[in-house]
Enzyme design. Sequence first.
Site, short mmCIF file in Angstrom:
data_model
loop_
_atom_site.label_atom_id
_atom_site.label_comp_id
_atom_site.label_asym_id
_atom_site.label_seq_id
_atom_site.Cartn_x
_atom_site.Cartn_y
_atom_site.Cartn_z
NE ARG A 102 1.41 -1.76 1.38
CZ ARG A 102 0.42 -2.56 1.77
NH1 ARG A 102 0.65 -3.47 2.70
NH2 ARG A 102 -0.77 -2.44 1.25
CB SER A 143 -2.65 -10.27 3.36
OG SER A 143 -3.45 -9.16 3.03
#
Length: 360
Positions: free
Chosen positions: A165, A264
């Site tokens: 990312r 997450s």
Amino acid sequence: AAHSHACIVHVAGDLAGAEISCTLAARALATPSIEILEGFRAVELAMEDGRAIGLFARHGMGADARLVLFKARAVIVATGGLGALYAVTTNPLEARGEGVGMAARAGALIADAEFVQFHPTAIAIGRDPAPLATEALRGERAVLVNDKGERFMLGAHADAELAPRDVVARAMHRQIAGGHRVFLDCRRAIGANFAARFPTVHAACLSAGIDPALQPIPVAPAAHYHMGGIASDGQGRSSLPGLWVAGECAATGLHGANRLASNSLLEGLVFGARVAEDVKSQLAMRALPAPPPPANAPALAAPPHVLRAAMNRHVGLERTAEGLGEALGVITRLEQASGGEPALLNMLAAARLVAAGALM
């Protein structure tokens, strides 16, 4: 991107997070031993002899607000991230870093505060927060192009759009800084199946007059996830006795400097369960004082514009010592003008930790 295997579980296309949240909320509401109180805003940890013994919370807004002390034998902070401290973010406005700031002001150790992840593909339609074009789209071979139709990621990394990312976000940032617009082109990879496979993204695009099955989606990097936070061990314990942490406000070390997509959700589930078991094993069950009555939940204002602008400009994807110094100056001036307002001081503490950590 950056995963070595296809290991993401999809629920109704791009609704995994929503389904997990709804399921957990329904279980909590149906559990007699859990009482959920809305309309209270935590502003400060209550400390006694170095131990967390509860927290102070605000009830109401403005001049009518009153401070309430919740006493507790264990406090678990699960307040999310700090993305809303940035002017361009995918986070809801409640994600203002107040939990991290509150813990830091009480003396808890903070780890890796400078590690802020910027999602490459927020949908650039001028909304705050920005809707998210999930990374799963690039996982399905959607490509990034600039306004000339060039696939600029081919020259930026061997994995092109599936690079980590931070690599993708910086490459996009440089395209935008050079005066170009950036688009996520899903027409060939997903096409007519878009509405069925990615209903959330499809609805966000349609609301701005974009049909992602037929048109490229305008995108830009946005503050997305905070890997740093309140330092935690493997059971979710902070450095302060009586205080546990779970979720994005915690720094477990699991994500390193650049979280992989979907991890997450896994971290929240695993560490939420670990914290619950650890608290249960440490505390003998006995009756607690009755809590105050529930209140209506007030809407939260965005953090100060000058703070969000400074964070976006100076503490974003590419940082310099000079810029970080300017951001810290803005934070200091806001602290001096805060009038001691605890919610604002919590936000500013979180912002200072990110900027100072980066400068160090």
